[in-house]
Motif scaffolding. Sequence first.
Motif, PDB file in Angstrom:
ATOM      1  N   PRO A   1     -76.462  90.246  82.340  1.00 16.78           N
ATOM      2  CA  PRO A   1     -76.653  91.511  80.989  1.00 16.78           C
ATOM      3  C   PRO A   1     -76.713  90.984  80.171  1.00 16.78           C
ATOM      4  O   PRO A   1     -76.757  91.751  78.985  1.00 16.78           O
ATOM      5  N   LEU A   2     -74.808  91.156  79.476  1.00 23.14           N
ATOM      6  CA  LEU A   2     -74.574  91.299  78.511  1.00 23.14           C
ATOM      7  C   LEU A   2     -74.831  89.983  77.418  1.00 23.14           C
ATOM      8  O   LEU A   2     -75.255  90.134  76.515  1.00 23.14           O
ATOM      9  N   GLU A   3     -75.376  89.157  78.363  1.00 22.19           N
ATOM     10  CA  GLU A   3     -75.808  87.750  77.587  1.00 22.19           C
ATOM     11  C   GLU A   3     -76.862  87.690  77.117  1.00 22.19           C
ATOM     12  O   GLU A   3     -77.790  87.436  75.437  1.00 22.19           O
ATOM     13  N   ILE A   4     -78.017  88.926  77.890  1.00 22.90           N
ATOM     14  CA  ILE A   4     -79.667  89.222  77.171  1.00 22.90           C
ATOM     15  C   ILE A   4     -79.259  90.014  76.043  1.00 22.90           C
ATOM     16  O   ILE A   4     -79.635  89.870  75.741  1.00 22.90           O
ATOM     17  N   LEU A   5     -78.270  90.980  75.770  1.00 25.21           N
ATOM     18  CA  LEU A   5     -78.026  91.872  75.012  1.00 25.21           C
ATOM     19  C   LEU A   5     -77.442  90.458  73.736  1.00 25.21           C
ATOM     20  O   LEU A   5     -78.650  90.477  72.288  1.00 25.21           O
ATOM     21  N   ARG A   6     -76.549  90.050  74.434  1.00 19.14           N
ATOM     22  CA  ARG A   6     -76.493  88.887  72.631  1.00 19.14           C
ATOM     23  C   ARG A   6     -77.237  87.703  72.844  1.00 19.14           C
ATOM     24  O   ARG A   6     -77.283  87.690  71.723  1.00 19.14           O
ATOM     25  N   ASP A   7     -77.531  86.943  72.772  1.00 15.01           N
ATOM     26  CA  ASP A   7     -79.494  86.907  72.950  1.00 15.01           C
ATOM     27  C   ASP A   7     -79.906  87.279  71.807  1.00 15.01           C
ATOM     28  O   ASP A   7     -81.178  86.856  71.253  1.00 15.01           O
ATOM     29  N   ALA A   8     -80.448  88.646  72.506  1.00 18.01           N
ATOM     30  CA  ALA A   8     -81.846  89.179  71.706  1.00 18.01           C
ATOM     31  C   ALA A   8     -81.338  89.788  70.158  1.00 18.01           C
ATOM     32  O   ALA A   8     -81.865  89.428  69.570  1.00 18.01           O
ATOM     33  N   THR A   9     -79.980  89.429  70.399  1.00 18.71           N
ATOM     34  CA  THR A   9     -79.486  90.258  69.260  1.00 18.71           C
ATOM     35  C   THR A   9     -79.023  89.046  68.628  1.00 18.71           C
ATOM     36  O   THR A   9     -79.710  88.650  66.523  1.00 18.71           O
ATOM     37  N   ALA A  10     -78.694  87.699  68.775  1.00 15.87           N
ATOM     38  CA  ALA A  10     -79.031  86.533  68.139  1.00 15.87           C
ATOM     39  C   ALA A  10     -80.275  85.701  67.833  1.00 15.87           C
ATOM     40  O   ALA A  10     -80.134  85.707  66.175  1.00 15.87           O
ATOM     41  N   SER A  11     -81.456  86.853  68.324  1.00 18.78           N
ATOM     42  CA  SER A  11     -82.546  86.603  67.575  1.00 18.78           C
ATOM     43  C   SER A  11     -82.792  87.070  66.455  1.00 18.78           C
ATOM     44  O   SER A  11     -83.647  86.643  65.732  1.00 18.78           O
ATOM     45  N   TYR A  12     -82.407  88.069  66.442  1.00 19.58           N
ATOM     46  CA  TYR A  12     -82.811  89.238  66.189  1.00 19.58           C
ATOM     47  C   TYR A  12     -82.253  88.422  64.212  1.00 19.58           C
ATOM     48  O   TYR A  12     -82.684  88.862  63.289  1.00 19.58           O
ATOM     49  N   VAL A  13     -81.086  88.077  64.267  1.00 17.51           N
ATOM     50  CA  VAL A  13     -80.037  87.716  63.688  1.00 17.51           C
ATOM     51  C   VAL A  13     -80.618  86.329  62.886  1.00 17.51           C
ATOM     52  O   VAL A  13     -81.348  85.938  61.554  1.00 17.51           O
ATOM     53  N   ASN A  14     -81.589  85.424  63.574  1.00 18.20           N
ATOM     54  CA  ASN A  14     -82.265  84.319  62.577  1.00 18.20           C
ATOM     55  C   ASN A  14     -83.367  84.548  62.686  1.00 18.20           C
ATOM     56  O   ASN A  14     -84.136  84.499  61.901  1.00 18.20           O
ATOM     57  N   TYR A  15     -84.056  85.789  63.070  1.00 21.85           N
ATOM     58  CA  TYR A  15     -85.484  86.126  62.575  1.00 21.85           C
ATOM     59  C   TYR A  15     -85.627  86.660  61.133  1.00 21.85           C
ATOM     60  O   TYR A  15     -86.479  86.239  60.388  1.00 21.85           O
ATOM     61  N   VAL A  16     -84.311  87.843  61.241  1.00 20.27           N
ATOM     62  CA  VAL A  16     -84.294  88.565  59.432  1.00 20.27           C
ATOM     63  C   VAL A  16     -83.437  87.288  58.637  1.00 20.27           C
ATOM     64  O   VAL A  16     -84.440  87.062  57.588  1.00 20.27           O
ATOM     65  N   SER A  17     -83.109  86.284  59.201  1.00 23.04           N
ATOM     66  CA  SER A  17     -82.562  84.777  58.166  1.00 23.04           C
ATOM     67  C   SER A  17     -84.109  84.351  57.786  1.00 23.04           C
ATOM     68  O   SER A  17     -83.815  83.669  56.086  1.00 23.04           O
ATOM     69  N   GLU A  18     -84.520  83.907  59.003  1.00 20.55           N
ATOM     70  CA  GLU A  18     -85.816  83.404  58.466  1.00 20.55           C
ATOM     71  C   GLU A  18     -86.928  83.599  57.488  1.00 20.55           C
ATOM     72  O   GLU A  18     -88.214  83.439  57.521  1.00 20.55           O
ATOM     73  N   ASN A  19     -87.178  84.583  57.797  1.00 20.22           N
ATOM     74  CA  ASN A  19     -88.251  85.664  57.601  1.00 20.22           C
ATOM     75  C   ASN A  19     -87.729  87.215  56.085  1.00 20.22           C
ATOM     76  O   ASN A  19     -88.213  88.315  56.531  1.00 20.22           O
ATOM     77  N   ARG A  20     -86.718  86.611  55.541  1.00 20.33           N
ATOM     78  CA  ARG A  20     -86.187  87.484  54.454  1.00 20.33           C
ATOM     79  C   ARG A  20     -87.197  88.598  53.866  1.00 20.33           C
ATOM     80  O   ARG A  20     -87.729  89.426  54.071  1.00 20.33           O
ATOM     81  N   GLY A  21     -88.326  87.998  53.163  1.00 20.31           N
ATOM     82  CA  GLY A  21     -89.000  88.165  52.902  1.00 20.31           C
ATOM     83  C   GLY A  21     -90.138  88.908  53.608  1.00 20.31           C
ATOM     84  O   GLY A  21     -90.902  89.932  52.757  1.00 20.31           O
TER      85      GLY A  21
END
Lengths: 202, 202
Positions: A84-104
């Motif tokens: 459970p805690l890793e699900i949250l961490r993994d989803a948040t990390a994916s969000y940070v990656n997505y925003v980093s790679e797709n700012r525009g």
Amino acid sequence: MDGVKRTRLSPEERRAQLIGLGVRMLADRPLEQISVEDIADQAGVSGGLLFHYFASKHDFHLAIVRHTSEEMLAATAPNPDLEPLEILRDATASYVNYVSENRGTYLPLLRGTASSDPDMREVCEETRTEMVRRVVEHLPSLGIEPTSRTELPVRGWIAFVEETTISWLHRPQLSRDELIDLHVAALTSVTDSVESARALSG
Amino acid sequence: MDGVKRTRLSPEERRAQLIGLGVRMLADRPLEQISVEDIADQAGVSGGLLFHYFASKHDFHLAIVRHTSEEMLAATAPNPDLEPLEILRDATASYVNYVSENRGTYLPLLRGTASSDPDMREVCEETRTEMVRRVVEHLPSLGIEPTSRTELPVRGWIAFVEETTISWLHRPQLSRDELIDLHVAALTSVTDSVESARALSG
């Protein structure tokens, strides 16, 4: 980039191709500066054909924002194979990656939440509602029982995650891991706060 | 409302009058729909005179947003006569009141943070920076020593406060007092989280 040769595509493929071109253009200019003519040129189709797929420029812009929203939601979907805690961490990390790679492409989506255009606001509102739903659904596995009062702090937490991620991209005061730790820790804190606030007021 | 009679005003009074009219119009329509002609009519001056005070429509819009920003900051200024925790509570309550009473003018200011117009973004960015500065400055009196890592969660907290306040205006799931308690409790939680996140990562 050279114009793409006119090729036979199914209506769905053509539509996806046009949206894809719009999304790529968003990387270097704001939505309102993407002209239908530029897209048609790149796709090797006429402006008229583009309007066959999208009723108006507004519709085309909406389709681009909707595509980005779906892509972000897919990239941050919870992975049920984790703890459970890793699900949250993994989803948040994916969000940070997505925003980093797709700012525009992602920033216009965020901007849309406060847009004066009701259709744009609706797409952004639906996206945020889905993010809230996912988080609230996940809370019991973290030992937090959602009540009718939980949605508000969760919505606030999503704004917290968005703001700190965007701000961090401009001025990284923390490491990437620390940013994600901050997001994870803040969720428990703010959902707890609403219950302690209730106890204080009661 | 009847047009205001043409009266002799000092340049500063005239400028303030024009901004005031723009601000009132924002209550029922978006910024981009406020025309220079409407304002000039209401103020009983010519469109040409209006351009004597504001170089362009864009400049006029910017002055309206700047005015709202200053008004909000004045309304939420810390009251040094209170106890530290009460200062925070009082400022947060004033923020909730200000947003409740000025949705029409305040929402465009928030929208501006993600605006594609760099001047608008700058005004909004300055406003947010001032809010962050005030909060960080106040933290030691609450027993929290700010570090170089504190600014990011404080910025996130401001986004949390904005989002929960706007969301609460649409669907009040909590009482006004509970909302303010949530804001107060969340600040300590998120500024603590960044230090515990650091401890976890370290």
